[in-house]
Design an enzyme around this catalytic site. Structure first.
Site, PDB file in Angstrom:
ATOM      1  N   GLU A 132      -9.104   2.225   3.442  1.00  6.88           N
ATOM      2  CA  GLU A 132      -8.748   3.391   2.636  1.00  6.88           C
ATOM      3  C   GLU A 132      -9.812   4.504   2.558  1.00  6.88           C
ATOM      4  O   GLU A 132     -11.002   4.216   2.912  1.00  6.88           O
ATOM      5  CB  GLU A 132      -8.192   3.040   1.304  1.00  6.88           C
ATOM      6  CG  GLU A 132      -6.764   2.528   1.330  1.00  6.88           C
ATOM      7  CD  GLU A 132      -5.880   3.722   1.396  1.00  6.88           C
ATOM      8  OE1 GLU A 132      -6.470   4.771   1.342  1.00  6.88           O
ATOM      9  OE2 GLU A 132      -4.615   3.431   1.183  1.00  6.88           O
ATOM     10  N   ASP A 185       1.276   8.241   2.520  1.00  3.75           N
ATOM     11  CA  ASP A 185       0.085   7.393   2.060  1.00  3.75           C
ATOM     12  C   ASP A 185      -0.939   8.733   1.911  1.00  3.75           C
ATOM     13  O   ASP A 185      -0.573   9.443   1.273  1.00  3.75           O
ATOM     14  CB  ASP A 185      -0.407   6.507   2.886  1.00  3.75           C
ATOM     15  CG  ASP A 185      -1.151   5.537   2.121  1.00  3.75           C
ATOM     16  OD1 ASP A 185      -1.985   5.663   1.427  1.00  3.75           O
ATOM     17  OD2 ASP A 185      -0.886   4.172   2.280  1.00  3.75           O
TER      18      ASP A 185
END
Length: 322
Positions: free
Chosen positions: A17, A216
């Site tokens: 991430e 996302d």
């Protein structure tokens, strides 16, 4: 010429991430969420540094890391439901461990994605705890916060479930924010001088647009088009906010695409992170690039340098000595 997607020589992660381009070091930072580790990949030399964050509970994860301007080698990180800082220098060993110092704690379950606005104020969202099927246990219970230059935390959006990608337009009048479980990207009016957002409305509804996956992480290019990671959908899409529609789709050889950022010497490379979360052994074997980090070139556009966190250093240093 079409785009070229290349996997970087980094480990495949259960949940990669928070990519962030570190301009001074010409390096890409990636967050290894589950292992509480920050990974920095120096693109030219191929060197990779790992920082393991120590001294926190086993169930706590790290979700983001952004450099602190004016305080060399200091990073602000989202660690569980705290904003913390950790020191990490280019001169540190390639495999290094450090403890973080908490600068702000909340009663939320967990922080998630974060970005800094054009004035260096930190915007960070929270997320619900998820069950074994990745469904939210407490939907509509989360927030979008601003942690400003004076180290004050204020709330700017409510009723979120899984706060994700953020971006600001080049004219500093528009702010974009994704909630993965709403399957929506939202558009706000943004006041740069005051550091405020208002007028939340839907920019892109995945359901209505017929898009697979969920939104996302997100970034924005020099033309003010959004580039959005599509989790569970093996792609990144480009969204024109003026038309409120997807204008391009880039396949990525990983099912769960998590986030994106621009980088490289001319900011013409789109870096993409992914994860293997909830994949079976058979699925991983069939998709060996899942969890990888990718560099996409040949997109015909480029991004802008990312903002760093710009706190009042006197106040920040006082917190570090408490």
């Amino acid at each position: 010429m079409g785009e070229c997607v290349q996997q970087l020589p980094l480990p495949c992660l259960e949940l990669g991430e928070g990519p962030h381009w570190v301009e001074q070091q010409q390096a890409l930072l990636v967050v290894d969420v589950k292992n509480k580790t920050l990974i920095k990949h120096y693109v030219s030399s191929g060197r990779t540094q790992n920082l393991h964050i120590d001294g926190v509970r086993e169930d706590v994860v790290v979700t983001m890391a952004i450099p602190v301007e004016g305080e060399e080698d200091l990073w602000v990180v989202g660690l569980g439901n705290t904003l913390s800082v950790v020191r990490w220098a280019e001169s540190d060993p390639d495999d290094h461990t450090a403890k973080a110092t908490i600068i702000h704690a909340t009663n939320d379950y967990q922080f998630n994605d974060a970005k800094c606005d054009p004035q260096g104020r930190l915007w960070i969202g929270t997320m619900s705890k998820l069950d074994d099927q990745l469904d939210p246990i407490n939907p509509k219970s989360c927030f979008l916060y601003k942690y400003d230059n004076q180290l004050d935390l204020t709330t700017w959006a409510k009723d979120a479930t899984l706060s994700n990608g953020m971006a600001w337009s080049s004219d500093k009048k528009h702010f974009y924010f994704a909630d993965s479980f709403d399957r929506c990207v939202y558009h706000f009016d943004y006041d740069d001088a005051e550091g405020t957002v208002s007028g939340q409305r839907v920019l892109l509804d995945f359901e209505t647009a017929g898009l697979t996956g969920v939104p996302d992480g997100m970034t924005i290019d020099q033309d003010d088009n959004l580039w959005l990671a599509c989790f569970f959908a093996s792609k990144v899409v480009c969204v024109d906010p003026r038309q409120q529609k997807v204008v391009r789709s880039v396949p990525v050889p990983a099912k769960s695409v998590t986030s994106v950022c621009w980088g490289g010497k001319d900011y013409g490379t789109l870096y993409v992170t992914s994860g293997t979360i909830k994949m079976t052994e058979e699925e991983r074997a069939a998709s060996p690039s899942a969890g990888g980090t990718f560099a996409v070139t040949g997109l015909g556009t480029r991004g802008r340098p990312p903002m760093t966190f710009k706190p009042d250093l006197t106040k920040l240093r006082a917190k570090l000595t408490q």
